[in-house]
Design a protein around this motif. Structure first.
Motif, mmCIF file in Angstrom:
data_model
loop_
_atom_site.group_PDB
_atom_site.id
_atom_site.type_symbol
_atom_site.label_atom_id
_atom_site.label_comp_id
_atom_site.label_asym_id
_atom_site.label_seq_id
_atom_site.Cartn_x
_atom_site.Cartn_y
_atom_site.Cartn_z
ATOM 1 N N ASP A 129 0.712 -1.277 -0.566
ATOM 2 C CA ASP A 129 -0.171 -0.139 0.101
ATOM 3 C C ASP A 129 0.841 1.211 -0.206
ATOM 4 N N LEU A 130 0.751 1.896 -1.034
ATOM 5 C CA LEU A 130 1.290 3.376 -1.118
ATOM 6 C C LEU A 130 0.549 4.248 -0.947
ATOM 7 N N THR A 131 1.024 5.332 -0.046
ATOM 8 C CA THR A 131 0.435 7.109 0.332
ATOM 9 C C THR A 131 0.721 7.916 -0.811
ATOM 10 N N ALA A 132 -0.035 9.288 -0.953
ATOM 11 C CA ALA A 132 0.099 10.713 -1.401
ATOM 12 C C ALA A 132 -0.497 11.028 -0.489
ATOM 13 N N ALA A 133 0.046 12.191 -0.093
ATOM 14 C CA ALA A 133 -1.684 12.732 0.707
ATOM 15 C C ALA A 133 -0.655 14.154 0.497
ATOM 16 N N LEU A 134 -1.971 15.330 1.249
ATOM 17 C CA LEU A 134 -1.435 16.803 1.247
ATOM 18 C C LEU A 134 -2.005 16.975 2.781
ATOM 19 N N ALA A 135 -1.740 17.216 4.473
ATOM 20 C CA ALA A 135 -1.656 17.085 5.419
ATOM 21 C C ALA A 135 -2.297 19.244 5.838
ATOM 22 N N TYR A 136 -3.465 19.031 6.423
ATOM 23 C CA TYR A 136 -4.234 20.383 6.803
ATOM 24 C C TYR A 136 -4.111 20.540 8.193
ATOM 25 N N HIS A 137 -3.329 21.692 8.644
ATOM 26 C CA HIS A 137 -3.835 21.980 10.318
ATOM 27 C C HIS A 137 -4.551 23.332 10.277
ATOM 28 N N HIS A 138 -5.948 23.472 10.044
ATOM 29 C CA HIS A 138 -6.890 24.583 10.074
ATOM 30 C C HIS A 138 -6.528 25.549 11.860
ATOM 31 N N SER A 139 -6.883 24.657 12.396
ATOM 32 C CA SER A 139 -6.489 25.135 14.031
ATOM 33 C C SER A 139 -5.702 24.422 14.901
ATOM 34 N N PRO A 140 -5.555 24.561 15.854
ATOM 35 C CA PRO A 140 -5.288 23.208 17.191
ATOM 36 C C PRO A 140 -5.903 22.379 17.325
ATOM 37 N N ASN A 141 -7.155 22.188 16.898
ATOM 38 C CA ASN A 141 -8.638 21.262 17.011
ATOM 39 C C ASN A 141 -8.955 20.769 15.663
ATOM 40 N N LEU A 142 -8.664 20.982 14.751
ATOM 41 C CA LEU A 142 -9.492 20.653 13.367
ATOM 42 C C LEU A 142 -8.253 20.602 12.507
ATOM 43 N N HIS A 143 -8.332 19.363 11.707
ATOM 44 C CA HIS A 143 -7.246 19.129 11.098
ATOM 45 C C HIS A 143 -7.812 18.137 10.260
ATOM 46 N N THR A 144 -7.261 17.959 8.848
ATOM 47 C CA THR A 144 -7.766 17.742 7.858
ATOM 48 C C THR A 144 -6.561 16.552 6.667
ATOM 49 N N ALA A 145 -6.879 15.502 6.103
ATOM 50 C CA ALA A 145 -5.810 14.937 5.387
ATOM 51 C C ALA A 145 -7.014 14.548 3.132
ATOM 52 N N VAL A 146 -6.311 14.873 2.629
ATOM 53 C CA VAL A 146 -6.734 14.206 1.622
ATOM 54 C C VAL A 146 -5.807 13.887 0.224
ATOM 55 N N GLY A 147 -5.633 12.230 -0.144
ATOM 56 C CA GLY A 147 -4.874 11.771 -0.017
ATOM 57 C C GLY A 147 -5.251 10.486 -2.073
ATOM 58 N N ILE A 148 -4.224 10.233 -1.944
ATOM 59 C CA ILE A 148 -4.421 8.664 -2.750
ATOM 60 C C ILE A 148 -3.941 7.482 -2.112
ATOM 61 N N ASP A 149 -4.354 6.717 -2.260
ATOM 62 C CA ASP A 149 -3.289 4.944 -2.215
ATOM 63 C C ASP A 149 -3.481 3.656 -3.982
ATOM 64 N N LEU A 150 -2.281 3.377 -3.571
ATOM 65 C CA LEU A 150 -2.362 2.809 -4.880
ATOM 66 C C LEU A 150 -1.957 1.092 -4.234
ATOM 67 N N PHE A 151 -2.537 0.347 -4.343
ATOM 68 C CA PHE A 151 -2.564 -1.414 -3.969
ATOM 69 C C PHE A 151 -2.080 -1.727 -5.065
ATOM 70 N N ALA A 152 -0.823 -2.237 -4.950
ATOM 71 C CA ALA A 152 -0.001 -3.098 -5.797
ATOM 72 C C ALA A 152 0.028 -4.242 -5.070
ATOM 73 N N PRO A 153 -0.221 -5.521 -6.372
ATOM 74 C CA PRO A 153 -0.709 -6.514 -6.224
ATOM 75 C C PRO A 153 0.444 -7.773 -5.579
ATOM 76 N N ILE A 154 1.552 -7.392 -4.762
ATOM 77 C CA ILE A 154 2.696 -8.757 -4.985
ATOM 78 C C ILE A 154 2.559 -9.096 -3.542
ATOM 79 N N GLY A 155 1.469 -9.579 -3.201
ATOM 80 C CA GLY A 155 1.498 -10.888 -2.060
ATOM 81 C C GLY A 155 1.387 -11.984 -3.380
ATOM 82 N N GLU A 156 1.133 -13.145 -2.267
ATOM 83 C CA GLU A 156 1.389 -14.328 -2.683
ATOM 84 C C GLU A 156 0.061 -14.911 -2.616
#
Length: 297
Positions: A129-156
């Protein structure tokens, strides 16, 4: 170690699973993403740095439900133990106002499956599982993130096996996460995900698109301890396809249970959660225990 099922037993397993085809929403009745993996602080990324995380899960199910949510008359059991190390890199670079984040996760899986007296065990490395994302800190209490995950079929994977650790197809997952954090008050977290699955070339099976979310809701009883509840919701949006033909088999599941978090002032935290599945359709129904920890350095 893989336990190979002889050809005649493989045929018998295939017949048993075809007889319960309504319980095969997505290929094999599972998903690339482990439902309910996330907990408190899912949208609150730490300061710039490199962080090792560890996820650990025990999942057990002995019911395989049909499209009405009823348990099928099949002798079925599934037990999975997973340890999944993840390396998280939070950079000091900003893109579109968000802090760029990258991560990689590689699960180590011990899987046991039994259907109508036929069983198989398998241990090994799952899909990457590979992830790329952007993280935002809107205030000391509120935090968000948006991103993409890529699942690569390397498992048995082997299409003739009953217990497959890998899924043998690529998948892309869009992610939005949000956290409200108060060390001595309300804590609320949600991670929304939408998955697009590509075709398994070995079986010509294409699992449907999936919408799901992890959530938690708790209260900071002290600056270090948060207690509450958590779980997940899952709904398959499009039907599965075999050789390009839509065969339906849309899955559904929800889960709920107690959740607790401990965090110190140095950035270490650990969460623990038990979740029981309910309102399950076309999937196994069971329960899970999750542990997640992050250690800064």
């Amino acid at each position: 170690m893989r336990v190979r099922i002889p050809t005649k037993l493989t045929l018998a397993v295939s017949i048993a699973m075809l007889c319960s085809s309504a319980a095969q929403a997505t290929e094999g009745g599972g998903s690339n993403y482990p439902m309910g993996a996330e907990n408190y602080l899912v949208g609150a990324l730490p300061p710039a740095g490199v962080y090792p995380l560890i996820y650990a899960q025990h999942y057990s199910a002995d019911d395989l439900n049909d499209d009405s949510g009823n348990s099928l008359p099949i002798d079925f059991s599934l037990d999975a133990n997973v340890v999944a190390p993840r390396l998280l890199w939070v950079t000091d670079k900003t893109i579109f106002g968000g802090q760029f984040v990258a991560a990689a996760l590689l699960p180590l899986v011990d899987l046991d499956v039994s259907v109508n007296g036929l069983s198989q065990s398998n241990q090994g490395v799952g899909d990457l599982d590979l992830t790329a994302a952007l993280a935002y800190h809107h205030s000391p209490n509120l935090h968000t993130a948006v991103g993409i995950d890529l699942f690569a079929p390397i498992g048995e994977y082997d299409k003739n096996d009953l217990a497959n650790i890998g899924r043998n197809y690529w998948a892309v997952q869009a992610v939005y996460a949000a956290s409200w954090v108060d060390p001595t008050g309300l804590n609320a977290d949600i991670k929304l995900m939408y998955d697009y699955n590509f075709e398994n070339d070995d079986t010509n099976y294409k699992s449907g698109q999936e919408f799901h979310f992890d959530y938690s809701l708790g209260w900071g009883v002290t600056p270090n301890w948060t207690v509450g509840v958590g779980g997940y919701g899952y709904k398959q949006v499009t039907g599965d396809e075999v050789n390009g033909v839509d065969i339906g088999n849309k899955g559904q599941a929800f889960a709920f249970g107690p959740s607790v978090k401990y965090a110190n002032d140095q950035g270490f935290f650990i969460t623990m959660k038990y979740q029981k599945e309910f309102a399950v359709e076309n999937r196994p129904e069971g329960d899970a225990f999750w542990v997640k920890a992050i250690v800064p350095f």
